[in-house]
Design a protein around this motif. Structure first.
Motif, PDB file in Angstrom:
ATOM      1  N   MET A  55       0.879  -1.065   0.011  1.00 18.98           N
ATOM      2  CA  MET A  55       0.078  -0.040   0.209  1.00 18.98           C
ATOM      3  C   MET A  55       0.806   1.379  -0.082  1.00 18.98           C
ATOM      4  SD  MET A  55      -3.259  -0.969  -0.155  1.00 18.98           S
ATOM      5  CE  MET A  55      -4.110   0.393   0.787  1.00 18.98           C
ATOM      6  N   TYR A 433      -1.716   7.537   2.929  1.00 17.87           N
ATOM      7  CA  TYR A 433      -2.824   6.909   2.063  1.00 17.87           C
ATOM      8  C   TYR A 433      -3.591   8.118   1.575  1.00 17.87           C
ATOM      9  CZ  TYR A 433      -1.561   2.786   4.371  1.00 17.87           C
ATOM     10  OH  TYR A 433      -0.731   1.597   4.977  1.00 17.87           O
ATOM     11  N   PHE A 471      -9.757   2.643  -3.585  1.00 14.93           N
ATOM     12  CA  PHE A 471      -9.720   1.553  -2.852  1.00 14.93           C
ATOM     13  C   PHE A 471      -8.608   1.849  -1.724  1.00 14.93           C
ATOM     14  CE2 PHE A 471      -6.054  -1.807  -1.731  1.00 14.93           C
ATOM     15  CZ  PHE A 471      -7.084  -2.723  -1.059  1.00 14.93           C
ATOM     16  N   TRP A 475      -9.473   1.806   2.255  1.00 16.61           N
ATOM     17  CA  TRP A 475      -8.807   1.228   3.149  1.00 16.61           C
ATOM     18  C   TRP A 475      -8.316   2.114   4.500  1.00 16.61           C
ATOM     19  CZ3 TRP A 475      -6.953  -2.969   5.537  1.00 16.61           C
ATOM     20  CH2 TRP A 475      -5.460  -3.005   5.884  1.00 16.61           C
ATOM     21  N   CYS A 479      -9.125   1.295   8.466  1.00 11.76           N
ATOM     22  CA  CYS A 479      -8.194   1.269   9.258  1.00 11.76           C
ATOM     23  C   CYS A 479      -8.517   2.284  10.606  1.00 11.76           C
ATOM     24  CB  CYS A 479      -6.822   1.605   8.617  1.00 11.76           C
ATOM     25  SG  CYS A 479      -6.042   0.407   7.206  1.00 11.76           S
TER      26      CYS A 479
END
Length: 494
Positions: A55, A433, A471, A475, A479
């Motif tokens: 990731m 992210y 995605f 994610w 999390c």
């Protein structure tokens, strides 16, 4: 960290860039990973860290693509400004009616990758100018998005400073108060245990923290620059220390003296492991400074992938040797301490003191730089065009709001596993992210209308479909929900 385009610095080869990225990623977080592996179990830990490495690699490619798009956007704006200047210069040769007619005949938007007047095609996506993440956020996000970015990176830097402020006094406390007689095995002390007479270990920690604050805190009020030679020295010390710990653990395991029997999986340790892994793969916010000076960027994508594979293998080797060498209950939050208080593992005093003081030297050199970066981000967040700060606000208020909170947190707790876990799980999730995913999404939308249809970004991510972006965002949300729910459940049980 924040700001606009700056000088790219002295160019270097792609291999040197790979080494710099390795040194940047493999930092303080690696020292807390063995403890996280021990609590989460070796199978679950290896699975999760492999997935999080994937990731992080994906979002790294997102940032590199956004950097190329930002360079193209800036070149397009410069070309547009040059053409407007040329048009204004030529109006003196025409009447108002002629110029009006010419203005109506010209298209409003032109592809930026068309053939230039010199007759040769130009790669506008070339990452030739360093555009920091703050500048990219200003280019591709709206005002709310820009503010959210700065808030996220400020929280992350606060966590970074709190970890640094706790790690140095812990190491000094262990060197001063630890087991140096070589008459006993590994011992895990409590805060209330004596250090010097009636002075407890917790008191000694706070004394060292006070000294740390007095010595390094003033750097927050000035500018600090990392020198090339200081970086080389700290990198060399890091490599020596990590290699030494891996070899010593392997020798102990090979001699049949390994005490570790870690479980295969333990869900209770997942939240902290997640935060530690996210923190330990953090490099996205520094990519502009790392990638831009690379002289030949054609193989950057391959080298970044190789870097992540090497780092994943290094983390797995360090953590696996630790959890099978030492009893899980005796692995310290700061892994170096397992070698400084256990003379059966390392009975050479000079080497034991070197490992004990290793975090002190390497972390102390980074603390002023992170503090100045955080201070500058605060200034950028509240900055208004054309405005200046009063001297007291600029030289006193901003440094104080930078320095005081992390020092207060370090005074309240020195649980590095929790500090790293929380920093990585919350602010780290946003920086690693959410921000890269949204940057590349908006960068693609900004660049496409002003590029030729046949233009291709040579630095585009292998994960080109928009589904990968969403995605990553989903994610990250999952999390955050998982970690928050686990913290609430843990507090309820207590």
């Amino acid at each position: 960290m924040a700001g606009g385009i700056t000088d790219t610095g002295e160019p270097y080869s792609a291999f040197v860039g790979l080494v710099y990225m390795f040194n940047l990623i493999v930092g303080t977080g690696a020292l807390t990973m063995p403890r996280a592996f021990a609590t989460a179990g070796w199978v679950l830990s290896l699975t999760l860290i492999s997935f999080l490495a994937f990731m992080s690699y994906m979002t790294t490619t997102f940032v590199i693509e956004a950097m190329a798009a930002a360079n193209a956007q800036l070149r397009w704006k410069r070309r547009e400004q040059d053409e407007q200047i040329n048009d204004n210069d030529s109006t003196s040769d025409y009447s108002d009616d002629d110029s009006t007619a010419r203005g109506r005949a010209e298209p409003e938007t032109k592809p930026i990758l068309s053939v230039q007047r010199s007759g040769g095609p130009v790669d506008h996506f070339d990452i030739a100018e360093r555009v920091e993440m703050g500048q990219m956020a200003s280019m591709f996000f709206n005002k709310v998005g820009v503010n959210m970015f700065y808030i996220c990176i400020i929280v992350y830097l606060y966590g970074d400073l709190a970890i640094y402020a706790a790690a140095v006094p812990i190491s000094l406390m262990e060197v001063a108060c630890g087991n140096h007689s070589c008459s006993a095995g590994a011992v895990k002390y409590n805060d209330i245990d004596a250090c010097w007479g009636s002075v407890t270990r917790k008191d000694a920690y706070r004394v060292f923290l006070s000294v740390f604050t007095v010595l390094l805190g003033p750097f927050t009020f000035f500018n600090a620059q990392k020198t090339k030679y200081l970086q080389i020295l700290t990198s060399l010390m890091r490599w020596i220390a990590f290699t030494m710990m891996i070899i010593l653990a392997l020798l102990r395991i090979g001699a049949g003296a390994g005490e570790g029997h870690p479980p295969a999986a333990s869900l209770a340790g997942v939240p902290n492991l997640f935060g530690v892994c996210v923190y330990s793969f953090m490099c996205q916010h520094s990519l502009p400074s790392l990638v831009t000076p690379i002289s030949n960027k054609k193989r950057v994508g391959v080298l970044v992938l190789a870097d992540y594979v090497l780092i994943l293998g290094f983390y797995a080797l360090l953590s696996f040797t630790a959890i099978f060498c030492f009893d899980s209950a005796l692995i310290h939050d700061m892994y170096t301490l397992n070698f400084t208080d256990n003379c059966h593992v390392l009975d050479v005093p000079v080497l034991r003191y070197f490992l004990g003081l290793f975090p002190v030297f390497t972390i102390s050199t980074n603390f002023p730089i992170i503090a100045v970066t955080l201070r500058n981000n605060w200034k950028t967040l509240f900055h208004r065009d054309g405005g200046t700060y009063p001297w007291v606000v600029d030289r006193v208020v901003f440094p104080l709001i930078t320095l005081v909170p992390p020092i207060v947190v370090a005074f309240c707790t020195h649980n590095l596993e929790s500090l790293v876990g929380i920093t990585g799980a919350y602010a780290g999730t946003g920086i690693q992210y959410v921000v890269p995913a949204l940057l590349v999404y908006h960068a693609r939308r900004h660049v496409e209308p002003v590029t030729a249809r046949h233009a291709v970004n040579p630095h585009r991510s292998p994960f080109r479909h928009a589904a990968w972006v969403w995605f990553v965002v989903l994610w990250a949300i999952f999390c955050l929900m998982f970690v928050t729910a686990n913290i609430i459940l843990t507090d309820t049980k207590k």
